[in-house]
Design a protein around this motif. Structure first.
Motif, PDB file in Angstrom:
ATOM      1  N   VAL B 160       0.821  -1.221   0.000  1.00 56.55           N
ATOM      2  CA  VAL B 160       0.000   0.000   0.000  1.00 56.55           C
ATOM      3  C   VAL B 160       0.855   1.271   0.000  1.00 56.55           C
ATOM      4  O   VAL B 160       0.660   2.152  -0.853  1.00 56.55           O
ATOM      5  CB  VAL B 160      -0.975  -0.002   1.206  1.00 56.55           C
ATOM      6  N   LEU B 161       1.798   1.360   0.937  1.00 60.28           N
ATOM      7  CA  LEU B 161       2.576   2.607   1.060  1.00 60.28           C
ATOM      8  C   LEU B 161       3.274   3.031  -0.239  1.00 60.28           C
ATOM      9  O   LEU B 161       3.148   4.193  -0.654  1.00 60.28           O
ATOM     10  CB  LEU B 161       3.610   2.466   2.172  1.00 60.28           C
ATOM     11  N   PRO B 162       3.994   2.122  -0.908  1.00 60.56           N
ATOM     12  CA  PRO B 162       4.652   2.555  -2.151  1.00 60.56           C
ATOM     13  C   PRO B 162       3.658   3.084  -3.180  1.00 60.56           C
ATOM     14  O   PRO B 162       3.962   4.033  -3.899  1.00 60.56           O
ATOM     15  CB  PRO B 162       5.328   1.278  -2.661  1.00 60.56           C
ATOM     16  N   ARG B 163       2.481   2.469  -3.226  1.00 59.82           N
ATOM     17  CA  ARG B 163       1.487   2.914  -4.218  1.00 59.82           C
ATOM     18  C   ARG B 163       0.932   4.287  -3.857  1.00 59.82           C
ATOM     19  O   ARG B 163       0.815   5.155  -4.711  1.00 59.82           O
ATOM     20  CB  ARG B 163       0.368   1.881  -4.324  1.00 59.82           C
ATOM     21  N   LYS B 221      -3.825  19.969  -2.883  1.00 60.06           N
ATOM     22  CA  LYS B 221      -4.957  19.432  -3.634  1.00 60.06           C
ATOM     23  C   LYS B 221      -4.517  18.300  -4.564  1.00 60.06           C
ATOM     24  O   LYS B 221      -5.105  17.208  -4.554  1.00 60.06           O
ATOM     25  CB  LYS B 221      -5.575  20.564  -4.455  1.00 60.06           C
ATOM     26  N   THR B 222      -3.468  18.514  -5.341  1.00 52.79           N
ATOM     27  CA  THR B 222      -3.023  17.469  -6.266  1.00 52.79           C
ATOM     28  C   THR B 222      -2.473  16.267  -5.487  1.00 52.79           C
ATOM     29  O   THR B 222      -2.761  15.122  -5.831  1.00 52.79           O
ATOM     30  CB  THR B 222      -1.939  18.010  -7.221  1.00 52.79           C
ATOM     31  N   GLY B 223      -1.725  16.560  -4.432  1.00 53.84           N
ATOM     32  CA  GLY B 223      -1.235  15.465  -3.584  1.00 53.84           C
ATOM     33  C   GLY B 223      -2.404  14.714  -2.960  1.00 53.84           C
ATOM     34  O   GLY B 223      -2.389  13.478  -2.865  1.00 53.84           O
ATOM     35  N   GLY B 224      -3.418  15.462  -2.566  1.00 58.43           N
ATOM     36  CA  GLY B 224      -4.625  14.845  -1.979  1.00 58.43           C
ATOM     37  C   GLY B 224      -5.322  13.937  -2.984  1.00 58.43           C
ATOM     38  O   GLY B 224      -5.739  12.825  -2.633  1.00 58.43           O
ATOM     39  N   PHE B 225      -5.431  14.394  -4.211  1.00 67.21           N
ATOM     40  CA  PHE B 225      -6.042  13.540  -5.256  1.00 67.21           C
ATOM     41  C   PHE B 225      -5.255  12.223  -5.399  1.00 67.21           C
ATOM     42  O   PHE B 225      -5.841  11.136  -5.426  1.00 67.21           O
ATOM     43  CB  PHE B 225      -6.043  14.251  -6.612  1.00 67.21           C
ATOM     44  N   GLY B 226      -3.937  12.345  -5.487  1.00 70.22           N
ATOM     45  CA  GLY B 226      -3.101  11.149  -5.645  1.00 70.22           C
ATOM     46  C   GLY B 226      -3.245  10.208  -4.469  1.00 70.22           C
ATOM     47  O   GLY B 226      -3.390   8.990  -4.641  1.00 70.22           O
ATOM     48  N   ALA B 227      -3.219  10.779  -3.247  1.00 73.57           N
ATOM     49  CA  ALA B 227      -3.320   9.945  -2.045  1.00 73.57           C
ATOM     50  C   ALA B 227      -4.682   9.266  -1.972  1.00 73.57           C
ATOM     51  O   ALA B 227      -4.787   8.075  -1.648  1.00 73.57           O
ATOM     52  CB  ALA B 227      -3.077  10.804  -0.805  1.00 73.57           C
ATOM     53  N   ILE B 228      -5.744  10.019  -2.282  1.00 72.89           N
ATOM     54  CA  ILE B 228      -7.097   9.452  -2.234  1.00 72.89           C
ATOM     55  C   ILE B 228      -7.231   8.316  -3.248  1.00 72.89           C
ATOM     56  O   ILE B 228      -7.724   7.233  -2.929  1.00 72.89           O
ATOM     57  CB  ILE B 228      -8.146  10.558  -2.519  1.00 72.89           C
ATOM     58  N   ILE B 229      -6.751   8.563  -4.455  1.00 72.77           N
ATOM     59  CA  ILE B 229      -6.839   7.515  -5.490  1.00 72.77           C
ATOM     60  C   ILE B 229      -6.062   6.273  -5.034  1.00 72.77           C
ATOM     61  O   ILE B 229      -6.571   5.144  -5.100  1.00 72.77           O
ATOM     62  CB  ILE B 229      -6.313   8.058  -6.845  1.00 72.77           C
ATOM     63  N   LEU B 231      -5.296   5.320  -1.965  1.00 73.81           N
ATOM     64  CA  LEU B 231      -5.930   4.671  -0.810  1.00 73.81           C
ATOM     65  C   LEU B 231      -7.192   3.909  -1.215  1.00 73.81           C
ATOM     66  O   LEU B 231      -7.394   2.771  -0.789  1.00 73.81           O
ATOM     67  CB  LEU B 231      -6.276   5.719   0.254  1.00 73.81           C
ATOM     68  N   VAL B 232      -8.036   4.540  -2.033  1.00 74.47           N
ATOM     69  CA  VAL B 232      -9.289   3.869  -2.427  1.00 74.47           C
ATOM     70  C   VAL B 232      -8.978   2.613  -3.256  1.00 74.47           C
ATOM     71  O   VAL B 232      -9.583   1.555  -3.056  1.00 74.47           O
ATOM     72  CB  VAL B 232     -10.220   4.835  -3.200  1.00 74.47           C
ATOM     73  N   ILE B 233      -7.995   2.731  -4.127  1.00 81.89           N
ATOM     74  CA  ILE B 233      -7.592   1.582  -4.953  1.00 81.89           C
ATOM     75  C   ILE B 233      -7.094   0.439  -4.066  1.00 81.89           C
ATOM     76  O   ILE B 233      -7.528  -0.713  -4.195  1.00 81.89           O
ATOM     77  CB  ILE B 233      -6.473   2.019  -5.936  1.00 81.89           C
ATOM     78  N   CYS B 234      -6.193   0.751  -3.161  1.00 77.12           N
ATOM     79  CA  CYS B 234      -5.625  -0.302  -2.299  1.00 77.12           C
ATOM     80  C   CYS B 234      -6.693  -0.869  -1.364  1.00 77.12           C
ATOM     81  O   CYS B 234      -6.705  -2.070  -1.088  1.00 77.12           O
ATOM     82  CB  CYS B 234      -4.453   0.243  -1.492  1.00 77.12           C
ATOM     83  N   TYR B 235      -7.597  -0.008  -0.891  1.00 75.40           N
ATOM     84  CA  TYR B 235      -8.671  -0.496  -0.010  1.00 75.40           C
ATOM     85  C   TYR B 235      -9.510  -1.542  -0.752  1.00 75.40           C
ATOM     86  O   TYR B 235      -9.747  -2.632  -0.244  1.00 75.40           O
ATOM     87  CB  TYR B 235      -9.548   0.676   0.447  1.00 75.40           C
ATOM     88  N   HIS B 236      -9.947  -1.201  -1.960  1.00 75.54           N
ATOM     89  CA  HIS B 236     -10.809  -2.138  -2.688  1.00 75.54           C
ATOM     90  C   HIS B 236     -10.051  -3.383  -3.135  1.00 75.54           C
ATOM     91  O   HIS B 236     -10.632  -4.452  -3.250  1.00 75.54           O
ATOM     92  CB  HIS B 236     -11.473  -1.446  -3.883  1.00 75.54           C
ATOM     93  N   GLY B 237      -8.762  -3.224  -3.416  1.00 77.50           N
ATOM     94  CA  GLY B 237      -7.992  -4.392  -3.841  1.00 77.50           C
ATOM     95  C   GLY B 237      -7.639  -5.320  -2.708  1.00 77.50           C
ATOM     96  O   GLY B 237      -7.565  -6.532  -2.899  1.00 77.50           O
ATOM     97  N   LEU B 238      -7.447  -4.755  -1.498  1.00 77.80           N
ATOM     98  CA  LEU B 238      -6.864  -5.562  -0.424  1.00 77.80           C
ATOM     99  C   LEU B 238      -7.712  -5.744   0.820  1.00 77.80           C
ATOM    100  O   LEU B 238      -7.590  -6.762   1.511  1.00 77.80           O
ATOM    101  CB  LEU B 238      -5.545  -4.923   0.037  1.00 77.80           C
TER     102      LEU B 238
END
Lengths: 259, 276
Positions: B160-163, B221-229, B231-238
């Protein structure tokens, strides 16, 4: 060698990993001491694999207590560092193709735990793991992706990955199933080397637990036997005890004597 | 008559309630689990920062390469297209209506603050995010995550962290890249259509419309978008045990939730701009 059991299970209810309401084996009482070689026999779907995962602390038990090297790794607020420390002392080789990581090649798969726990580079790992890779005859396959390997070699890579951190306890899920005779012979030699101690495997004898759908291929190698049959757990004893219990339905089925 | 109306209203309310209540409860549950997953990830980042760096850092670099460097061509194409379609047209239109003095303000307000970060985030989501959910969901379904745990490797730390870090850095960098390309192409298009301003005057006008607050807010804002994407991706995957059949559904859910989450974050930043 320490007196603390490698695995200690008391009244454990082994439950399905996805559906904890389904009990696979009830009332498991089992103590694996350092240096022992246990064979856990059971038919397909009897819960052997989940039992090994429960013993490794990966699948929570439905009830009872599981201790690995004297530590409980399930339940409560366990420190992840402590859990990781306990898991580094055991190796688990999964059934089938060994659950290798498809994005990594053979060498990276084997070196990953070594590099992670030592915070080391792949170059360091190549030097340190050389004797192990040679012992496993994997030298020629190091650049291959797991998807290109056959089952026998994939399982050997999974064994290498499990041995890379120098575990004291090795859990093997169906190590001999679906292998040709050459690979079966290699595995028997390996089991013998591991239980007696071999320089390429760290020198000291490993504590071994092998789950198997058949008793006969491991009858000579194994020293203690247990049976998971019909949702119940039974300790059978030594090879002689197994052979003398061949009239028992469960034992007969697993020895293949029904034919 | 009144009684009939009341009965109708109650049954209508019940029908609507029955229809939407489960969806609302499910959304709240997902939100709670996502918040818990975020906290666990933050906790891991805090406690294990710098640990196992020889394994984790190359993974972060790989993620930046996958979600950033490899997207440069497509983002470049989008930048050129947006430059022609949005910036070039804006310059021409403002000249026609005699409001050239507001060109910089319009570009900053609409493009730099809103369109560029959202576009970069959505490109990362579409090109890399969906593939990542499938990759992680399949790894979970095939038991590879348990294999990591069996090796004493923390999946949050390793997977998760690297992603999350990689996606965050990539979205920030891609946004800057998109902005520069869009403004450059927009200026060239406008220049070809008869714009009199020199590049220095044009970029000076855009820079003049930026306030000092834009820089930290845009970075967040841009960092927030990246972090949210991430986190949501890793949450649903894992986060929960998936079967192979469920991986496709998880991917669709991820895209929808990432878009909603990014728009909500965007709304928060619009409020911040209004307050500031």
């Amino acid at each position: 060698m320490s007196d603390i059991p490698s695995i200690e299970m008391q009244d454990v209810r082994v439950v399905h990993s996805r559906n904890p309401g389904v009990t696979l084996i009830d009332e498991v009482g089992w103590v694996v001491r350092p240096g022992e070689f246990w064979v856990v026999a059971g038919l397909q779907g009897s819960g052997k694999s989940v039992l090994l995962e429960t013993a490794a602390g990966l699948t929570p038990q439905g009830g009872g207590s599981v201790r690995i090297f004297g530590e409980e790794v399930q339940g409560g607020q366990r420190d992840p560092e402590e859990v990781s420390e306990v898991r580094r002392r055991l190796g688990l080789v999964f059934d089938g193709n060994g659950r290798l990581f498809p994005s990594l090649n053979v060498f990276e798969n084997i070196a990953l735990p070594w590099c992670y726990h030592r915070n080391a580079s792949l170059a360091d790992a190549a030097e340190a793991l050389g004797p192990l890779l040679e012992y496993l005859h994997l030298d020629r396959l190091l650049d291959q992706r797991p998807g290109r390997l056959g089952r026998a070699w994939a399982r050997r890579v999974a064994l290498g990955r499990a041995l890379a951190t120098g575990p004291e306890l090795l859990l093997l899920d169906n190590p001999l199933s679906g292998l040709d005779m050459a690979h079966v012979r290699w595995w028997r030699t390996f089991l013998s080397d591991a239980s007696r101690g071999h320089a390429a495997l760290g020198g000291r004898p490993l504590t071994l637990v092998a789950a198997s759908e058949e008793l006969r291929p491991l009858l000579v190698a194994g020293r203690q036997f247990a049976l998971a049959h019909g949702g119940r757990w039974r300790l059978l004893g030594s090879t002689e005890d197994v052979l003398s219990a061949r009239e028992d339905d469960g034992v007969r089925e697993l020895l293949g004597d029904n034919d | 008559m009144e009684s009939i109306t009341t009965t109708f209203s109650r049954s209508e309310v019940r029908r609507v309630g029955n229809r939407f209540a489960p969806a609302l409860i499910e959304a709240l549950e997902t939100l709670t689990r996502l918040a818990a997953f975020t906290l666990i990830t933050l906790g891991t980042a805090w406690t294990r920062f710098g640990q196992n760096s020889r394994v984790i850092r190359p993974r972060i670099v790989d993620e930046i390469h996958r979600s950033g460097v490899r997207l440069l061509p497509i983002v470049g194409f989008l930048g050129a297209a947006l430059g022609v379609v949005f910036v070039g047209q804006t310059i021409a239109l403002m000249q026609q209506v005699g409001a050239s003095g507001f060109t910089g303000t319009l570009i900053v307000t609409v493009f730099i603050r809103e369109l560029a970060p959202l576009t970069a985030g959505l490109v990362v989501l579409a090109r890399v995010g969906t593939a990542t959910v499938i990759e992680l969901g399949t790894a979970r379904a095939l038991g590879e995550v348990e294999a990591l745990e069996a090796l004493g490797i923390d999946p949050i730390h390793y997977l998760v962290l690297p992603r999350v870090v990689g996606f965050t850095i990539s979205v920030i960098c891609l946004t800057v890249y998109l902005m520069l390309l869009t403004l450059g192409c927009g200026y060239l298009f406008a220049f070809a259509r008869g714009l009199k301003a020199t590049p220095g005057e044009f970029f000076g006008e855009v820079a003049g419309a930026l306030s000092w607050l834009d820089f930290p807010l845009l970075a967040m804002k841009t960092g927030g978008f990246g972090a949210i994407i991430g986190l949501v991706i890793c949450y649903h995957g894992l986060a929960r045990s998936l079967t192979l059949e469920e991986v496709g559904q998880a991917t669709t859910r991820t895209v929808a939730q990432c878009v909603v989450a990014c728009l909500l974050l965007d709304a928060v930043f619009i409020l911040l701009y209004l307050i500031a």
